[in-house]
Design a protein around this motif. Structure first.
Motif, PDB file in Angstrom:
ATOM      1  N   MET A   1       0.836  -1.195   0.000  1.00  0.00           N
ATOM      2  CA  MET A   1       0.000   0.000   0.000  1.00  0.00           C
ATOM      3  C   MET A   1       0.875   1.251   0.000  1.00  0.00           C
ATOM      4  O   MET A   1       1.805   1.363   0.773  1.00  0.00           O
ATOM      5  N   GLU A   3       1.945   5.122   0.544  1.00  0.00           N
ATOM      6  CA  GLU A   3       1.693   6.279   1.395  1.00  0.00           C
ATOM      7  C   GLU A   3       1.272   7.420   0.479  1.00  0.00           C
ATOM      8  O   GLU A   3       1.858   7.615  -0.581  1.00  0.00           O
ATOM      9  N   ARG A  23      -1.332  15.730   3.786  1.00  0.00           N
ATOM     10  CA  ARG A  23      -1.572  14.829   2.662  1.00  0.00           C
ATOM     11  C   ARG A  23      -2.412  15.574   1.640  1.00  0.00           C
ATOM     12  O   ARG A  23      -3.291  16.350   1.999  1.00  0.00           O
ATOM     13  N   GLU A  26      -6.091  15.284   2.161  1.00  0.00           N
ATOM     14  CA  GLU A  26      -6.662  15.705   3.436  1.00  0.00           C
ATOM     15  C   GLU A  26      -7.737  16.762   3.269  1.00  0.00           C
ATOM     16  O   GLU A  26      -7.610  17.677   2.465  1.00  0.00           O
ATOM     17  N   PHE A  30      -9.662  18.437   8.614  1.00  0.00           N
ATOM     18  CA  PHE A  30      -8.578  17.778   9.334  1.00  0.00           C
ATOM     19  C   PHE A  30      -7.325  18.639   9.369  1.00  0.00           C
ATOM     20  O   PHE A  30      -6.585  18.631  10.351  1.00  0.00           O
TER      21      PHE A  30
ATOM     22  N   ALA B  57       1.055  -3.323   7.444  1.00  0.00           N
ATOM     23  CA  ALA B  57       0.733  -2.082   6.725  1.00  0.00           C
ATOM     24  C   ALA B  57       1.489  -0.896   7.328  1.00  0.00           C
ATOM     25  O   ALA B  57       1.867  -0.924   8.499  1.00  0.00           O
ATOM     26  N   PRO B  58       1.694   0.160   6.510  1.00  0.00           N
ATOM     27  CA  PRO B  58       2.479   1.310   6.983  1.00  0.00           C
ATOM     28  C   PRO B  58       1.878   1.951   8.231  1.00  0.00           C
ATOM     29  O   PRO B  58       0.675   2.157   8.294  1.00  0.00           O
ATOM     30  N   LEU B 102      -4.695   8.322  11.877  1.00  0.00           N
ATOM     31  CA  LEU B 102      -6.025   7.753  11.710  1.00  0.00           C
ATOM     32  C   LEU B 102      -6.188   7.155  10.317  1.00  0.00           C
ATOM     33  O   LEU B 102      -6.752   6.069  10.145  1.00  0.00           O
ATOM     34  N   ALA B 103      -5.659   7.861   9.316  1.00  0.00           N
ATOM     35  CA  ALA B 103      -5.794   7.376   7.943  1.00  0.00           C
ATOM     36  C   ALA B 103      -5.106   6.021   7.782  1.00  0.00           C
ATOM     37  O   ALA B 103      -5.640   5.108   7.139  1.00  0.00           O
ATOM     38  N   GLN B 104      -3.922   5.875   8.389  1.00  0.00           N
ATOM     39  CA  GLN B 104      -3.216   4.586   8.296  1.00  0.00           C
ATOM     40  C   GLN B 104      -3.993   3.486   9.024  1.00  0.00           C
ATOM     41  O   GLN B 104      -4.092   2.355   8.535  1.00  0.00           O
ATOM     42  N   GLN B 107      -6.911   2.493   6.848  1.00  0.00           N
ATOM     43  CA  GLN B 107      -6.512   1.709   5.673  1.00  0.00           C
ATOM     44  C   GLN B 107      -6.161   0.285   6.083  1.00  0.00           C
ATOM     45  O   GLN B 107      -6.561  -0.679   5.433  1.00  0.00           O
ATOM     46  N   ALA B 108      -5.460   0.155   7.198  1.00  0.00           N
ATOM     47  CA  ALA B 108      -5.056  -1.177   7.642  1.00  0.00           C
ATOM     48  C   ALA B 108      -6.248  -1.992   8.138  1.00  0.00           C
ATOM     49  O   ALA B 108      -6.263  -3.219   8.019  1.00  0.00           O
ATOM     50  N   LEU B 111      -7.631  -4.389   5.888  1.00  0.00           N
ATOM     51  CA  LEU B 111      -6.817  -5.559   5.552  1.00  0.00           C
ATOM     52  C   LEU B 111      -6.993  -6.706   6.556  1.00  0.00           C
ATOM     53  O   LEU B 111      -6.417  -7.777   6.370  1.00  0.00           O
ATOM     54  N   TRP B 273     -11.786   6.985  18.398  1.00  0.00           N
ATOM     55  CA  TRP B 273     -12.795   8.006  18.094  1.00  0.00           C
ATOM     56  C   TRP B 273     -13.787   7.429  17.100  1.00  0.00           C
ATOM     57  O   TRP B 273     -13.392   6.920  16.055  1.00  0.00           O
TER      58      TRP B 273
END
Lengths: 160, 775
Positions: A1, A3, A23, A26, A30, B57-58, B102-104, B107-108, B111, B273
């Protein structure tokens, strides 16, 4: 995946230029909250349904969960932290137009823009604008009173 | 002085400037974020959970799954904090992914591979009670529970409350007419605008720091001890302002996940959250109900007997739903005198999101069932529904369903509320009128009452400290969830100390290490219990101030008064000491000092409460019964079955109104919530019991412009034990709304409308008959 790539954005917020690394994907919400510490705009649904995250972009109320931060480069952003003693804030306090206060920044930003844009707003216009936000504590009657009072004050002001 | 005035809430300017901070507004560098992996099935066996890809995952630091965790639940431990072996509702947590951002984490979370074997899902209490219905909890007999919980192993019954008062057979035998009504509604949600949030961090010395958007910060400490054996002294819970709660933030759920997640990453701070979707479905919801009410009455409409069956849809886990089902039973008749009462209130397991308190705690649900039945009874007897309610209104001298004798103090004035409602609504002028060929206006009413059913040993404490300018700080464990209770406490303290309320400061945040405990901020008990504690603390401070002043002024403490920032001689106020000069002890000109810092301490514990008798329900659940009479006026369009709520009325016995505008706001807000629930809110389930509308676009609360005109008045019959006589009012506005709306619409349409939400399609189907198939 992969980044997602980040880049520096220079945003104009509440009259200040603020640099932030974010990002590209984003949202404005945020970036304001996590990147710039402006936590007045609240996440409520991240789906444009509740209006708690409303800020002004070039004077237009925008649900900041629905706009990418990158889209606001070169535009003037006003958040609740940038309102300076606006009449609508006083009216909200005077008329007990909030309880828990969570939806309040979004409601105030929307109402403030309404008053600035449409000082002559009629019932329909008021409803069209304010039905964008959800308040779960009050009955809306208090908010209605506050907004109408601030509108009336604005009308008097604009006549002179 | 301060009591009885519309004092602006203390945190008002923080809230209109964006300065007010809620749990998720406290950002910290290095804080980790959690994402929840939830079940797409309402009932399924978990065959395997594979987290390998997610962990790789990252940014991912840990993935927490359910093995080896203790069961949880406040009355009965039936819920694993993370599902293991089996999922029992759509949206149940099966894994928690912790990552740098949170985004990571999100995403994970995608999976994590979970293999399920779907099981037949149970969709409603009646279905759950059918012979051969799938069992949600096969080992109901093995669960640890408290003494007041009575599950029925081998069935889906988590708890049954029995109310037996008088002789039900005799009551029906003495009746001229018996009317039976059944009602139902599906679970719905609180929709606090702030979704739930919790963070946890475990320090090297073992102290656990939790921050939570919660009504129960002190309960979090107790439960981390009960479930995980953590020392309560090492658990410190912080609660800042809470963005709406309505009962939904009383249960403890995300806090446990945050604690487990932090443990998995060596104690680093982790934030959990809720997304709106998880907040609506994964976290606990507003209970559903199926009920049957049988009323026996004389020809004149005097109630002789009530037989009530409440089947509460507690969802997959019992947690606080047991308590809600008990609370409805305790007040099952509504605010009416009934000599013969038979009520079974069941908390039933279904494969739906689990239920928890919702503002009014079982009472708007109870009222919807009974008040619909009362209207049907009135229609059968061709009597005025208002008149039937007046004739049977509860009064001092009567007993409640749990056989508590009422007196002038422990019950509000129901006849007065009804009388005033009749005048306000112009009830006698018309109840149904056809404006034109298509437009009908109709009115409906409902009574309501409520006592609290909190723990019999619930207590509340308040500490008062002084500043060097003589101003006072109020420190109380009541959470500011929007009700303004902390401002009311400041008013109470200002009144007692006879000082300007602007000079009384309140500490908004809760820190369980320094804030005295308030059991939970629930049940409309904040002003009563914390108010009593505040009065005691003020008296304690007054005593200390007088002691010091007596020494300096060479007078007996008995001859001194405290007020206006001074301690003065009663018969010669010109002789005084400013409080600021003695609040930290008094220093004589020669440097000698006496006294020391004045710290006012006060506490209050409810007295003489008892658990209910398991066979008859006899017992004293709460200190007083607040009453209300409410009404709704609607305009119904017979062509398209839409309607508009024109006016909504409430007359509530507030005991004493401490802050008029705040009280009005509480009542109107509660009414709005009740009307929203009754007219449009409810989860839609498919056949597999998956929730189809867990978003505010498809689950649509009342918005601006859809609100009616609110007309609210108060009756004031003091509860003599309460601060200045004030009764709880935070919930009463809601109690009568669903019933009053249903009564008005039933009258307008001409068919009994006994289901919620009352959307046009439902009304259309009810009028056209069942030929159009189920909704």
């Amino acid at each position: 995946m992969e980044e997602t790539t980040k880049r520096e954005l220079v945003l104009s917020i509440n009259g200040e230029r603020r640099a932030v690394v974010a990002r590209q994907a984003e949202t404005l919400l945020f970036v304001l909250r996590d990147g710039l510490g402006l936590t007045g705009a609240k996440p409520g649904c991240l789906n444009g349904d509740c209006g708690a995250c409303t800020v002004l972009v070039n004077g237009t109320p925008i649900k900041s969960c629905m706009m990418l931060a990158i889209e606001t480069v070169g535009k003037e952003i006003t958040t609740i932290e940038g309102l300076d003693d606006a009449p609508i804030q006083h009216a909200f306090v005077r008329h007990f137009a909030f309880q828990c206060g969570y939806c309040t920044p979004g409601f105030i930003m929307n109402a403030h823009a309404l008053i600035e844009r449409h000082p002559d707003a009629d019932e329909t216009t008021i409803q069209e604008w304010l039905e964008a936000n959800i308040c779960r504590c009050t009955s809306y009657q208090e908010i209605e009173t506050a907004v109408k009072e601030a509108l009336a004050a604005k009308k008097v002001e604009t006549k002179f | 002085m301060a009591v009885g005035k519309s004092i602006i809430r203390k945190e008002a300017w923080d809230k209109v400037t964006g300065r007010a901070k809620y749990t998720n507004d406290f950002k910290e560098q290095g804080m980790l974020h959690a994402a929840l992996v939830t079940s797409p099935y309402a009932h399924a066996r978990i065959l395997s959970v594979n987290v390998d890809k997610a962990i790789a995952a990252p940014g991912v630091r840990a993935v927490v799954t359910g093995e080896g965790l203790p069961l949880t639940g406040e009355d009965m431990r039936d819920r694993p904090p993370i599902a293991v072996d089996k999922v029992r509702y759509y949206g149940e947590v099966v894994a928690v992914v912790v990552a740098d951002t949170l985004a990571q984490a999100e995403q994970a979370a995608r999976l994590v591979r979970v293999v399920y074997e779907p099981l037949p899902a149970v969709g409603s209490p009646r279905e759950a009670l059918k012979e051969g219905a799938p069992l949600l909890h096969e080992h109901l007999d093995r669960y640890e529970k408290n003494k007041t919980t009575h599950p029925e192993p081998g069935t889906n019954v988590a708890h049954r409350t029995k109310i037996r008062k008088g002789n039900i057979e005799q009551g029906f035998a003495e009746s001229d007419v018996i009317v039976e009504t059944s009602v139902s509604f599906a679970p719905s949600d609180h929709i606090a605008m702030e979704t739930r949030c919790a963070t946890a961090e475990i320090w090297p010395d073992g102290t656990i720091h939790i921050s939570a958007s919660s009504q129960s910060p002190f309960m979090i400490k107790k439960l981390l001890h009960a479930y995980f054996g953590e020392e309560t002294g090492k658990v410190i819970v912080h609660t800042p302002l809470v963005g709406g709660a309505y009962g939904g933030k009383a249960p403890v759920q995300l806090e446990l996940l945050a604690y487990l997640a932090s443990k998995a990453v060596d104690g680093r701070k982790v934030s959990v959250w809720n997304s709106r979707e998880h907040d609506m479905v994964t976290s606990p919801v507003h209970i559903g109900l199926e009920a049957t009410v049988k009323i026996g009455a004389t020809r004149d409409g005097i109630f002789k007997a009530m037989e009530i069956l409440f089947l509460f849809d507690g969802g997959a886990y019992s947690d606080k739903a047991i308590d809600v089902s008990r609370a409805a039973a305790v007040d099952c008749t509504g605010p009416y005198h009934v000599e013969n009462v038979f009520c079974d209130s069941l908390c039933v397991y279904t494969n739906r999101p689990y239920a928890t308190p919702f503002r009014s705690f079982g009472h708007c649900e109870q009222a919807f069932a009974v008040e619909r039945a009362i209207d049907e009874l009135a229609r059968t007897l061709q009597l005025d529904p208002w008149e039937v309610r007046r004739k049977n209104a509860i009064r001092p001298g009567h007993t409640t369903p749990t056989q508590v004798r009422l007196n002038q103090s422990n019950v509000g004035d129901m006849p007065a509320c009804l009388e005033r409602l009749r005048e306000l609504m112009r009830w006698d002028e018309w109840q149904r009128v056809e404006l034109d060929a298509y437009t009908v206006r109709a009115k409906g009413i409902s009574g309501g009452w409520k006592t609290s059913t909190i723990d019999t040993d619930a207590s509340s404490g308040v500490i008062l400290t002084f500043n060097s300018d003589g101003s006072v700080n109020v420190i109380s464990g009541v959470v500011e969830i929007g009700t303004g209770t902390k401002t009311v406490l400041a008013q109470i303290v200002a009144e007692r100390l006879k000082m300007d309320v602007d000079r009384v400061h309140v500490k908004m945040d809760i820190d369980t290490q320094t804030t005295p405990e308030h059991w939970k901020t629930v049940a409309s008990r904040g002003t009563f219990m914390a108010g009593r504690a505040a009065l005691a603390a003020a008296d304690d401070a007054i005593r200390q101030l007088k002691e010091i002043a007596a020494c300096v002024l060479r007078a007996s403490p008995d001859d001194l008064e405290v007020g206006f920032g001074r301690v003065f001689l009663r018969d010669d106020p010109a002789i005084f000491l400013p409080i600021k000069d003695i609040a930290f002890g008094y220093k004589f000109p020669n440097g000698n000092a006496i006294g020391g810092q004045v710290i006012g301490r006060g506490h209050y514990i409810l007295r003489h409460l008892t658990p209910l008798d398991p066979e008859t329900g006899a017992g004293k659940p709460g200190p007083e019964w607040g009453v209300c009479a409410e009404g709704v006026e609607i305009e119904f369009n017979r062509r398209d079955y839409t309607y508009r709520i024109v006016k909504a009325y409430a007359v509530i016995d507030a005991g004493k109104v401490l802050n008029p505008k705040a009280a009005l706001g509480q009542v109107m807000g509660a009414m709005s919530m009740g009307l929203s629930f009754a007219s449009r809110e409810g989860f839609l389930f498919d056949k597999e019991q998956r929730v189809l509308n867990p978003q505010l676009r498809t689950y649509r609360p009342i918005r601006f412009g859809e609100h009616p005109e609110y007309i609210v008045e108060f009756v004031e019959t003091p509860q003599i034990d309460a601060p200045y006589g004030a009764r709880g009012i935070g919930e009463h506005g809601l109690i009568g709304m669903p019933a009053a709306l249903a009564n008005a619409l039933s009258l307008a349409v001409g068919v009994p409308l006994n289901e919620l939400p009352l959307v046009p399609e439902l009304i259309w189907r009810k009028q056209k008959g069942d030929s159009y198939g189920p909704v």
